[in-house]
Scaffold this active site. Structure first.
Site, short mmCIF file in Angstrom:
data_model
loop_
_atom_site.label_atom_id
_atom_site.label_comp_id
_atom_site.label_asym_id
_atom_site.label_seq_id
_atom_site.Cartn_x
_atom_site.Cartn_y
_atom_site.Cartn_z
N GLY A 55 7.58 42.95 7.45
CA GLY A 55 6.32 42.37 6.53
C GLY A 55 5.25 43.22 6.54
O GLY A 55 5.49 44.38 6.71
N ASN A 56 4.19 42.65 5.89
CA ASN A 56 3.36 43.98 5.63
C ASN A 56 2.48 42.89 5.55
O ASN A 56 1.85 41.75 5.53
CB ASN A 56 3.24 44.61 3.66
CG ASN A 56 3.31 43.35 2.79
OD1 ASN A 56 2.45 42.69 2.58
ND2 ASN A 56 4.79 43.41 2.40
N ARG A 57 0.73 43.52 5.43
CA ARG A 57 -0.37 42.74 5.78
C ARG A 57 -1.27 42.27 4.35
O ARG A 57 -1.77 41.46 3.93
CB ARG A 57 -1.46 44.19 5.93
CG ARG A 57 -0.97 44.56 7.52
CD ARG A 57 -1.95 45.99 7.26
NE ARG A 57 -3.08 44.89 8.32
CZ ARG A 57 -3.03 45.93 10.38
NH1 ARG A 57 -1.56 45.91 10.75
NH2 ARG A 57 -4.16 45.35 10.83
N SER A 58 -0.67 41.90 3.40
CA SER A 58 -0.66 41.50 2.21
C SER A 58 -1.66 40.52 2.23
O SER A 58 -1.41 39.19 3.22
CB SER A 58 -0.39 41.12 0.70
OG SER A 58 -0.46 40.37 -0.16
N ALA A 99 2.63 42.37 -2.57
CA ALA A 99 3.54 43.29 -2.21
C ALA A 99 4.85 43.21 -1.99
O ALA A 99 5.05 42.38 -0.85
CB ALA A 99 2.50 43.66 -0.89
#
Ligand code: CTP
Ligand code: CA
Length: 230
Positions: free
Chosen positions: A33-36, A101
Protein backbone atom coordinates in the site's frame (compact mmCIF):
# COMPACT_ATOMS: atom_id res chain seq x y z
CA UNK A 1 -14.80 24.70 6.61
CA UNK A 2 -15.61 28.12 5.23
CA UNK A 3 -19.28 29.10 5.10
CA UNK A 4 -18.84 31.84 2.52
CA UNK A 5 -21.00 31.41 -0.59
CA UNK A 6 -19.17 29.75 -3.45
CA UNK A 7 -19.87 30.43 -7.12
CA UNK A 8 -22.20 27.85 -8.77
CA UNK A 9 -19.99 27.92 -11.85
CA UNK A 10 -19.78 24.12 -12.19
CA UNK A 11 -23.54 23.64 -12.49
CA UNK A 12 -24.37 21.10 -15.22
CA UNK A 13 -20.89 19.49 -15.21
CA UNK A 14 -20.52 15.77 -14.53
CA UNK A 15 -17.31 15.17 -12.65
CA UNK A 16 -15.50 12.02 -11.54
CA UNK A 17 -12.67 12.25 -9.02
CA UNK A 18 -10.40 9.47 -7.75
CA UNK A 19 -8.81 9.73 -4.30
CA UNK A 20 -6.80 7.75 -1.79
CA UNK A 21 -4.37 4.88 -2.23
CA UNK A 22 -4.73 1.45 -3.77
CA UNK A 23 -3.79 -1.80 -2.02
CA UNK A 24 -2.27 -4.68 -3.95
CA UNK A 25 -2.76 -8.04 -2.23
CA UNK A 26 0.05 -10.51 -1.57
CA UNK A 27 -2.13 -13.10 0.15
CA UNK A 28 -5.49 -13.00 2.00
CA UNK A 29 -4.06 -10.94 4.87
CA UNK A 30 -1.26 -8.81 3.36
CA UNK A 31 -0.92 -6.07 0.80
CA UNK A 32 1.38 -3.44 -0.69
CA UNK A 33 0.00 0.00 0.00
CA UNK A 34 0.95 3.65 0.27
CA UNK A 35 0.49 6.56 2.64
CA UNK A 36 -2.09 8.56 0.70
CA UNK A 37 -4.70 10.05 3.06
CA UNK A 38 -7.20 10.87 0.30
CA UNK A 39 -7.66 14.37 1.76
CA UNK A 40 -6.79 16.24 -1.43
CA UNK A 41 -9.12 14.19 -3.63
CA UNK A 42 -11.94 14.46 -1.09
CA UNK A 43 -11.48 18.25 -0.96
CA UNK A 44 -11.62 18.40 -4.77
CA UNK A 45 -14.85 16.38 -4.83
CA UNK A 46 -16.43 18.41 -2.01
CA UNK A 47 -15.59 21.78 -3.57
CA UNK A 48 -16.90 20.66 -6.98
CA UNK A 49 -20.23 19.65 -5.42
CA UNK A 50 -20.41 22.95 -3.52
CA UNK A 51 -19.93 24.76 -6.84
CA UNK A 52 -22.81 22.88 -8.44
CA UNK A 53 -21.20 19.91 -10.22
CA UNK A 54 -22.66 16.40 -10.22
CA UNK A 55 -19.81 14.50 -8.57
CA UNK A 56 -18.79 10.85 -8.32
CA UNK A 57 -15.89 10.16 -5.96
CA UNK A 58 -14.07 6.86 -6.50
CA UNK A 59 -12.15 6.32 -3.28
CA UNK A 60 -9.38 3.86 -2.58
CA UNK A 61 -8.01 3.56 0.95
CA UNK A 62 -7.93 6.76 2.94
CA UNK A 63 -7.53 8.10 6.42
CA UNK A 64 -10.87 8.20 8.22
CA UNK A 65 -12.61 10.94 6.26
CA UNK A 66 -16.25 12.00 6.38
CA UNK A 67 -18.07 11.40 3.08
CA UNK A 68 -18.30 14.76 1.26
CA UNK A 69 -21.84 16.17 1.17
CA UNK A 70 -23.77 15.77 -2.06
CA UNK A 71 -21.22 13.42 -3.64
CA UNK A 72 -21.84 9.91 -4.99
CA UNK A 73 -19.13 7.94 -3.15
CA UNK A 74 -17.88 4.59 -4.38
CA UNK A 75 -15.13 2.54 -2.70
CA UNK A 76 -12.48 0.43 -4.41
CA UNK A 77 -9.34 -1.32 -3.17
CA UNK A 78 -6.95 -2.42 -5.91
CA UNK A 79 -5.62 -0.51 -8.92
CA UNK A 80 -7.54 -2.94 -11.16
CA UNK A 81 -10.81 -2.05 -9.40
CA UNK A 82 -10.01 1.66 -9.58
CA UNK A 83 -9.32 1.30 -13.30
CA UNK A 84 -12.67 -0.44 -13.93
CA UNK A 85 -14.59 2.18 -11.90
CA UNK A 86 -12.87 5.12 -13.60
CA UNK A 87 -13.33 3.73 -17.09
CA UNK A 88 -17.02 3.19 -16.44
CA UNK A 89 -17.63 6.61 -14.87
CA UNK A 90 -15.43 8.54 -17.32
CA UNK A 91 -17.64 7.48 -20.21
CA UNK A 92 -20.19 10.19 -19.48
CA UNK A 93 -18.09 12.62 -17.45
CA UNK A 94 -17.19 16.14 -18.53
CA UNK A 95 -14.23 16.30 -16.16
CA UNK A 96 -12.02 13.51 -14.81
CA UNK A 97 -9.59 14.16 -11.95
CA UNK A 98 -7.04 11.46 -11.06
CA UNK A 99 -5.95 12.41 -7.55
CA UNK A 100 -5.58 8.78 -6.41
CA UNK A 101 -2.20 7.35 -5.47
CA UNK A 102 -2.26 4.33 -7.77
CA UNK A 103 0.25 1.56 -7.05
CA UNK A 104 2.71 1.46 -9.93
CA UNK A 105 3.29 -2.26 -9.29
CA UNK A 106 1.40 -5.20 -7.84
CA UNK A 107 2.74 -8.51 -6.56
CA UNK A 108 2.94 -10.75 -9.64
CA UNK A 109 1.09 -13.53 -7.86
CA UNK A 110 -1.53 -13.41 -5.14
CA UNK A 111 -1.25 -16.44 -2.86
CA UNK A 112 -4.57 -18.19 -2.30
CA UNK A 113 -3.67 -18.99 1.30
CA UNK A 114 -1.72 -17.07 3.90
CA UNK A 115 2.01 -17.28 3.23
CA UNK A 116 3.66 -19.17 6.11
CA UNK A 117 7.27 -19.05 7.19
CA UNK A 118 9.05 -22.34 7.40
CA UNK A 119 12.53 -23.62 8.19
CA UNK A 120 12.18 -26.17 5.40
CA UNK A 121 11.73 -23.79 2.44
CA UNK A 122 13.63 -20.60 1.54
CA UNK A 123 12.12 -17.24 2.49
CA UNK A 124 9.85 -15.91 -0.26
CA UNK A 125 10.89 -13.30 -2.80
CA UNK A 126 8.19 -10.93 -4.00
CA UNK A 127 8.22 -10.13 -7.69
CA UNK A 128 6.22 -7.19 -8.99
CA UNK A 129 4.29 -6.54 -12.20
CA UNK A 130 3.58 -3.06 -13.51
CA UNK A 131 -0.02 -1.86 -13.25
CA UNK A 132 -1.70 -0.18 -16.22
CA UNK A 133 -1.50 3.62 -16.25
CA UNK A 134 -5.15 4.55 -15.65
CA UNK A 135 -4.65 8.24 -16.43
CA UNK A 136 -2.87 7.54 -19.71
CA UNK A 137 -5.65 5.14 -20.70
CA UNK A 138 -8.33 7.72 -19.88
CA UNK A 139 -6.47 10.26 -22.03
CA UNK A 140 -6.44 7.77 -24.92
CA UNK A 141 -10.20 7.26 -24.63
CA UNK A 142 -11.02 10.92 -23.95
CA UNK A 143 -14.40 12.13 -25.23
CA UNK A 144 -14.53 15.34 -27.26
CA UNK A 145 -14.61 18.30 -24.89
CA UNK A 146 -13.71 16.24 -21.83
CA UNK A 147 -11.13 17.73 -19.46
CA UNK A 148 -8.68 15.36 -17.80
CA UNK A 149 -6.66 16.41 -14.77
CA UNK A 150 -3.67 14.50 -13.42
CA UNK A 151 -1.59 14.82 -10.29
CA UNK A 152 2.12 14.49 -9.74
CA UNK A 153 4.03 14.35 -6.50
CA UNK A 154 7.58 15.38 -7.23
CA UNK A 155 10.82 16.24 -5.52
CA UNK A 156 13.63 18.03 -7.27
CA UNK A 157 16.75 15.94 -7.91
CA UNK A 158 20.00 16.08 -9.90
CA UNK A 159 17.99 15.68 -13.12
CA UNK A 160 15.75 18.70 -12.60
CA UNK A 161 13.51 20.79 -10.38
CA UNK A 162 9.96 19.97 -9.25
CA UNK A 163 8.71 22.13 -12.11
CA UNK A 164 10.96 20.40 -14.69
CA UNK A 165 9.66 16.99 -13.63
CA UNK A 166 6.08 18.31 -13.69
CA UNK A 167 6.41 19.68 -17.23
CA UNK A 168 7.86 16.38 -18.44
CA UNK A 169 5.05 14.41 -16.77
CA UNK A 170 2.35 16.65 -18.29
CA UNK A 171 3.81 16.03 -21.76
CA UNK A 172 4.16 12.29 -21.11
CA UNK A 173 0.63 11.84 -19.76
CA UNK A 174 -1.15 14.02 -22.32
CA UNK A 175 -3.70 15.35 -19.82
CA UNK A 176 -5.13 18.88 -19.98
CA UNK A 177 -4.08 20.00 -16.52
CA UNK A 178 -1.51 18.66 -14.08
CA UNK A 179 -1.34 19.52 -10.40
CA UNK A 180 2.29 19.25 -9.35
CA UNK A 181 2.77 18.85 -5.62
CA UNK A 182 6.14 19.58 -4.08
CA UNK A 183 6.83 16.70 -1.72
CA UNK A 184 9.77 16.26 0.59
CA UNK A 185 10.38 18.83 3.36
CA UNK A 186 7.14 17.58 4.98
CA UNK A 187 4.99 18.29 1.91
CA UNK A 188 1.77 16.68 0.62
CA UNK A 189 1.47 13.14 1.97
CA UNK A 190 -0.66 12.92 5.13
CA UNK A 191 -0.32 16.70 5.50
CA UNK A 192 -3.08 19.31 5.85
CA UNK A 193 -1.43 21.74 3.44
CA UNK A 194 -0.27 21.49 -0.14
CA UNK A 195 1.87 23.63 -2.42
CA UNK A 196 3.12 23.37 -5.98
CA UNK A 197 2.16 24.27 -9.52
CA UNK A 198 -0.84 23.96 -11.77
CA UNK A 199 0.34 23.28 -15.32
CA UNK A 200 -1.89 23.40 -18.41
CA UNK A 201 -1.26 21.68 -21.74
CA UNK A 202 -1.35 25.10 -23.47
CA UNK A 203 1.73 26.11 -21.46
CA UNK A 204 -0.03 28.18 -18.79
CA UNK A 205 1.57 27.72 -15.38
CA UNK A 206 0.30 29.03 -12.08
CA UNK A 207 1.96 28.63 -8.73
CA UNK A 208 -0.16 27.14 -5.95
CA UNK A 209 0.82 28.88 -2.72
CA UNK A 210 1.15 26.70 0.37
CA UNK A 211 -2.30 26.43 1.89
CA UNK A 212 -5.15 24.13 2.86
CA UNK A 213 -6.19 21.39 0.44
CA UNK A 214 -9.57 23.10 -0.07
CA UNK A 215 -7.69 26.12 -1.39
CA UNK A 216 -5.82 24.00 -3.93
CA UNK A 217 -9.19 22.50 -4.89
CA UNK A 218 -10.60 25.98 -5.50
CA UNK A 219 -7.62 26.94 -7.69
CA UNK A 220 -8.02 23.68 -9.61
CA UNK A 221 -11.74 24.26 -10.28
CA UNK A 222 -11.07 27.85 -11.35
CA UNK A 223 -8.64 26.51 -13.96
CA UNK A 224 -11.03 23.75 -15.07
CA UNK A 225 -13.93 26.24 -15.40
CA UNK A 226 -11.68 28.44 -17.54
CA UNK A 227 -10.63 25.42 -19.64
CA UNK A 228 -14.27 24.35 -20.19
CA UNK A 229 -15.24 27.83 -21.38
CA UNK A 230 -12.71 27.54 -24.24
N1 CTP B 1 -1.60 7.21 -12.29
C1 CTP B 1 -2.53 6.34 -12.87
N2 CTP B 1 -2.23 5.01 -12.97
C2 CTP B 1 -1.06 4.53 -12.53
C3 CTP B 1 -0.11 5.40 -11.94
C4 CTP B 1 -0.41 6.75 -11.83
O1 CTP B 1 -3.58 6.79 -13.29
N3 CTP B 1 -0.81 3.23 -12.65
C5 CTP B 1 -1.94 8.64 -12.24
C6 CTP B 1 -2.00 9.25 -10.86
O2 CTP B 1 -3.30 9.16 -10.31
C7 CTP B 1 -1.62 10.70 -11.14
C8 CTP B 1 -0.67 10.58 -12.32
O3 CTP B 1 -0.92 9.31 -12.92
O4 CTP B 1 -2.73 11.46 -11.55
C9 CTP B 1 0.78 10.69 -12.01
O5 CTP B 1 1.14 9.75 -11.06
P1 CTP B 1 2.66 9.65 -10.61
O6 CTP B 1 2.82 8.53 -9.65
O7 CTP B 1 3.13 11.02 -10.20
O8 CTP B 1 3.38 9.36 -12.00
P2 CTP B 1 3.82 8.04 -12.70
O9 CTP B 1 3.46 8.16 -14.13
O10 CTP B 1 3.33 6.83 -11.98
O11 CTP B 1 5.39 8.12 -12.65
P3 CTP B 1 6.43 7.92 -11.40
O12 CTP B 1 5.66 7.45 -10.19
O13 CTP B 1 7.42 6.93 -11.89
O14 CTP B 1 7.01 9.32 -11.19
CA1 CA C 1 3.63 6.45 -9.72
Amino acid sequence: ASRTALPRDLEGLRVVVSAGGTREPLDPVRYLGNRSSGKQGYAIARVAAQRGAEVTLVAGHTAELPPPAGVDLRHVSTAAQLRDAMQERAQDADVVVMAAAVADFRPSARAEFKIKKSDDVPDPVVTLTRNPDILAELVQKRRAGQAIVGFAAETGDERGSVLDHGRAKLARKGCDLLVVNSVGEGGAFEAEDNAGWLLAADGAERPIPRGPKAQLAATLWDAVAEFMRR
